[in-house]
Design an enzyme around this catalytic site. Sequence first.
Site, short mmCIF file in Angstrom:
data_model
loop_
_atom_site.label_atom_id
_atom_site.label_comp_id
_atom_site.label_asym_id
_atom_site.label_seq_id
_atom_site.Cartn_x
_atom_site.Cartn_y
_atom_site.Cartn_z
N TYR A 193 0.83 -1.21 0.00
CA TYR A 193 0.00 0.00 0.00
C TYR A 193 0.87 1.26 0.00
O TYR A 193 0.61 2.20 -0.75
CB TYR A 193 -0.94 -0.02 1.22
CG TYR A 193 -1.71 1.27 1.37
CD1 TYR A 193 -2.81 1.56 0.57
CD2 TYR A 193 -1.31 2.23 2.31
CE1 TYR A 193 -3.50 2.77 0.70
CE2 TYR A 193 -1.99 3.43 2.43
CZ TYR A 193 -3.08 3.69 1.63
OH TYR A 193 -3.75 4.90 1.74
N VAL A 262 -3.19 13.47 -1.98
CA VAL A 262 -2.60 14.54 -1.17
C VAL A 262 -1.27 15.06 -1.73
O VAL A 262 -0.69 15.99 -1.18
CB VAL A 262 -2.41 14.15 0.32
CG1 VAL A 262 -3.74 13.99 1.00
CG2 VAL A 262 -1.55 12.91 0.47
#
Length: 308
Positions: A193, A262
């Site tokens: 991840y 982000v």
Amino acid sequence: MKLQKSELPALLERIYSEVTPLYGVGKTADYIPPLSRVNPRQFGMAIRFVDGDEFTVGQASTPFSIQSISKLFALMLALDIVGDDLWKRVGREPSGMRFNSLLQLENENGIPRNPFINAGAIVVTDTIVNHSASPVKRLEQFMASLSGNVFNRYDPEVYVAEARTGYRNAAIANLLKALGNLEGEVDVVLDSYYKQCSMTMSCLDLARATESLANKGKSSFRTQFHGERMDKRVNALMLTCGLYDAAGNFAYQVGLPAKSGVGGGIVAVLPGYFSVAVWSPELDNYGNSVLGQKALELLTHYTSSSIF
Ligand code: GLN
């Protein structure tokens, strides 16, 4: 759509000049040094029409950290691998909560609301991990096959920083494991991840990589997906969940399915017409690029090109 392609270069310049006064309104992500160090005053935009015509403005070829935009590619890959079985483990509803919230997960027995919040993305990553000999390589190759750029890889420095500070993601993965919705080992899934979050691409790469979502599953760089109508299903999820708890407002202001990260990137698609990517590192309180959102709002406004 009220738009002649010949007008696009001037239109993109106009958008560029209209968003730059917003420099300083948002704040660059500061949870890891490699992101907080990025020069905040950067803006790029690339638009790719389904016939292959491309238009860019600003730093459209500058690679940046795509962060949660990777959740889109991971979802496409997982759907390609396991198809609808994925939905036994992840929902398809907006969360109305911050992307890294833990609150709903326990109440909802470890089934994350959607694949674009961190909990859902970690389940998606788990799926890829459990069906791949080298999951990260597979995702890198998948993304490169969509964008046509073999340099779309993960950035080791961003990865190390993600791993070092990923307390919330570790908490999410552990809760998923405790509630029986993580097949792999927590550390192994998290490692994958974090690497996926650390992938680096440019606006141009992203606009190319999302072509299939604008073009009924067809991509110039890659053959058809296995999953039927991937574009319809993924676009619906982007519209309802792609900007986390700001998805409703984004749909209102921009009116395009989109996914943000982000790192300051946002990709959006107008099905049947184009895919577009914007990047500018300063974020609002929801973690979405301030200039990026404004640029997309101006694009759909000036060209009457939203899905509504
Ligand atoms: N790496 C970030 C995280 O997992 C990605 C978040 C985002 O882009 N919204 O928290």
